[in-house]
Write a protein that holds these residues in place. Structure first.
Motif, short mmCIF file in Angstrom:
data_model
loop_
_atom_site.label_atom_id
_atom_site.label_comp_id
_atom_site.label_asym_id
_atom_site.label_seq_id
_atom_site.Cartn_x
_atom_site.Cartn_y
_atom_site.Cartn_z
N ASP A 232 16.86 -7.25 32.85
CA ASP A 232 16.49 -6.36 31.74
C ASP A 232 16.83 -7.02 30.41
OD1 ASP A 232 16.02 -4.75 33.84
OD2 ASP A 232 17.32 -3.11 33.24
N GLY A 233 15.89 -7.00 29.49
CA GLY A 233 16.12 -7.55 28.17
C GLY A 233 15.79 -9.02 28.02
N ASP A 234 15.55 -9.74 29.11
CA ASP A 234 15.15 -11.14 29.00
C ASP A 234 13.81 -11.25 28.28
OD1 ASP A 234 17.39 -11.86 30.37
OD2 ASP A 234 16.38 -12.47 32.21
N ARG A 235 13.63 -12.33 27.55
CA ARG A 235 12.38 -12.56 26.83
C ARG A 235 11.80 -13.90 27.24
NH1 ARG A 235 14.19 -12.85 22.11
NH2 ARG A 235 13.58 -14.87 21.26
N ILE A 236 10.47 -13.98 27.33
CA ILE A 236 9.81 -15.25 27.62
C ILE A 236 8.89 -15.60 26.45
CG2 ILE A 236 9.91 -14.93 30.10
CD1 ILE A 236 6.91 -14.26 30.06
N GLU A 237 8.70 -16.91 26.25
CA GLU A 237 7.83 -17.39 25.18
C GLU A 237 6.93 -18.50 25.71
OE1 GLU A 237 10.10 -18.62 21.81
OE2 GLU A 237 10.69 -16.56 21.25
N LEU A 238 5.70 -18.52 25.22
CA LEU A 238 4.77 -19.61 25.48
C LEU A 238 4.51 -20.30 24.15
CD1 LEU A 238 2.77 -21.17 27.32
CD2 LEU A 238 1.03 -19.50 26.63
N ARG A 239 4.84 -21.59 24.09
CA ARG A 239 4.73 -22.35 22.85
C ARG A 239 3.71 -23.47 23.03
NH1 ARG A 239 11.32 -22.98 22.53
NH2 ARG A 239 11.81 -20.74 22.25
N VAL A 240 2.68 -23.44 22.22
CA VAL A 240 1.64 -24.47 22.22
C VAL A 240 1.61 -25.08 20.83
CG1 VAL A 240 -0.81 -24.97 22.56
CG2 VAL A 240 0.32 -23.24 23.97
N PRO A 244 0.16 -20.01 17.50
CA PRO A 244 1.22 -18.98 17.46
C PRO A 244 1.95 -18.87 18.80
CG PRO A 244 -0.86 -18.16 16.54
CD PRO A 244 -1.18 -19.46 17.19
N THR A 245 3.24 -18.58 18.72
CA THR A 245 4.04 -18.38 19.94
C THR A 245 3.71 -17.02 20.54
OG1 THR A 245 5.84 -19.77 19.11
CG2 THR A 245 6.38 -18.19 20.85
N ARG A 246 3.51 -17.01 21.86
CA ARG A 246 3.25 -15.75 22.58
C ARG A 246 4.54 -15.31 23.27
NH1 ARG A 246 -1.20 -14.75 19.80
NH2 ARG A 246 -2.70 -16.47 19.99
N GLN A 247 4.87 -14.01 23.16
CA GLN A 247 6.12 -13.50 23.71
C GLN A 247 5.87 -12.29 24.62
OE1 GLN A 247 8.83 -12.53 20.56
NE2 GLN A 247 8.98 -14.63 19.81
N TYR A 261 4.07 -10.88 31.71
CA TYR A 261 3.36 -12.06 31.23
C TYR A 261 3.00 -11.92 29.75
CZ TYR A 261 -0.64 -9.02 32.29
OH TYR A 261 -1.51 -7.96 32.37
N THR A 262 2.80 -13.07 29.13
CA THR A 262 2.47 -13.10 27.70
C THR A 262 0.97 -12.91 27.52
OG1 THR A 262 2.05 -15.48 27.63
CG2 THR A 262 4.33 -14.75 27.35
N ARG A 263 0.58 -12.71 26.28
CA ARG A 263 -0.83 -12.79 25.92
C ARG A 263 -1.28 -14.26 25.99
NH1 ARG A 263 -3.68 -7.83 24.94
NH2 ARG A 263 -2.03 -6.25 24.89
N MET A 264 -2.57 -14.47 25.92
CA MET A 264 -3.11 -15.82 26.13
C MET A 264 -3.20 -16.64 24.84
SD MET A 264 -6.16 -15.34 28.93
CE MET A 264 -7.10 -14.14 27.97
N THR A 265 -3.24 -17.95 25.06
CA THR A 265 -3.59 -18.92 24.02
C THR A 265 -4.75 -19.74 24.54
OG1 THR A 265 -1.34 -19.06 23.11
CG2 THR A 265 -2.80 -20.93 22.72
N GLY A 266 -5.83 -19.82 23.76
CA GLY A 266 -6.98 -20.59 24.20
C GLY A 266 -6.70 -22.07 24.19
N GLY A 267 -7.30 -22.80 25.16
CA GLY A 267 -7.15 -24.24 25.20
C GLY A 267 -6.61 -24.74 26.52
N ALA A 268 -6.34 -26.03 26.58
CA ALA A 268 -5.82 -26.68 27.79
C ALA A 268 -4.29 -26.56 27.83
CB ALA A 268 -6.23 -28.15 27.80
N PRO A 269 -3.72 -26.68 29.03
CA PRO A 269 -2.27 -26.48 29.15
C PRO A 269 -1.42 -27.69 28.74
CG PRO A 269 -3.24 -26.90 31.30
CD PRO A 269 -4.39 -26.81 30.34
N GLU A 270 -2.04 -28.85 28.53
CA GLU A 270 -1.25 -30.04 28.19
C GLU A 270 -0.44 -29.81 26.92
OE1 GLU A 270 -4.38 -30.07 29.12
OE2 GLU A 270 -4.23 -31.13 31.04
#
Length: 289
Positions: A232-240, A244-247, A261-270
């Motif tokens: 409970d309370g943990d946060r995750i982030e996706l940084r490309v 913008p960072t998705r949380q 899960y976070t919202r999406m970011t368009g593009g390739a995962p590299e």
């Protein structure tokens, strides 16, 4: 443990949530797995522990990693073995057919009753005029030939329809693609539709049991991060880089038991980086695609 069926109910809730996210009806599950529609109803309602194979088949059908649900299955199985609980039901079809007509074998597998029915004397044949018996013999001799011809004609006629039904089903276009998916939900946009190319491109396991993935959908041309078994309370982030960072935040035990899960970011995962930021203030834990 609060009760003998706690873990079984938890597993059932997770299976129901997975089925609903994928938009699969019980009829579709029965068609695409080795388990009947009525058996799926028992498993999803928590009445019986499903076979391990059924859990794996549902995960494969929806494109989900089976690791977490099979771990829940192991706990439910151990709980059932350690105390009173519903007996497991095998994945075979019910004794009653889909149409509701009873099968030849009673629900208890009573083959003796079936054998007894088969050994009963047949109903006596009605008396037929001797002048008709030669025609009876002709019919008996020729009906297999006629039946074979009719069957061949039916198969020949049905061949175009069989070929058509064997074609790959058409997958609906996604709700967004590439940069248009920025900030969108992957499930609602059809980026996790069964039959499309999506899945984990990087995965990490952290102390305490939390698991994370960076997932990518070629169908949508976008990526997102997700976590399960977090606190409970943990946060995750996706940084490309350059985006913008998705949380996403684990808000309660329901979130912790399921996926967040976070919202999406368009593009390739590299070059993408996913991080877990513990609620207790511990160091963030990151990995890259």
């Amino acid at each position: 443990m609060s009760g003998p069926r706690t873990e079984l109910d938890r597993l059932a809730r997770e299976l129901v949530a997975l089925r609903k996210r994928a938009g699969l009806s019980l009829g579709v599950l029965a068609e695409r797995t080795s388990v009947s529609k009525s058996a799926w109803h028992r498993y999803l309602s928590g009445r019986n522990l499903p076979p391990r194979q059924a859990v794996a088949e549902l995960c494969a059908l929806t494109g989900e990693s089976p690791t977490r649900l099979l771990a829940l299955w192991e706990v439910a199985e151990a709980e059932r073995e350690g105390g009173p609980g519903p007996a497991p039901v095998a994945g075979e079809r019910d004794a009653r057919t889909e149409g509701g007509e009873p099968s030849a074998v009673p629900p208890g597998g009573d083959t003796e009753g079936v054998a007894a029915l088969a050994s009963e004397d047949p109903e006596p044949e009605a008396v037929v005029s001797p002048y008709r018996r030669p025609w009876r013999r002709v019919v008996r001799c020729w009906w297999p030939v006629g039946a074979s011809l009719l069957l061949s004609a039916a198969v020949f006629t049905a061949m175009p329809y069989v070929r058509e039904s064997a074609a790959e089903p058409t997958v609906a276009p996604p709700g967004c693609r590439g940069a248009a998916c920025d900030g969108e939900d992957p499930e609602s946009q059809g980026c996790t539709t069964p039959g499309t190319d999506f899945g984990a491109v990087a995965e990490a396991a952290f102390p305490g049991g939390a698991r994370m993935e960076i997932r990518h959908s070629a169908h949508c041309g976008a990526l997102w991060a997700r976590v399960w078994l977090a606190q409970d309370g943990d946060r995750i982030e996706l940084r490309v880089p350059g985006r913008p960072t998705r949380q996403a935040v684990v808000r309660d035990r329901h979130d912790a038991d399921g996926y967040v899960y976070t919202r999406m970011t368009g593009g390739a995962p590299e070059g993408a980086e996913a991080c877990l930021l513990p609620a207790d203030g511990g160091p963030e834990r990151c990995f890259t695609a």
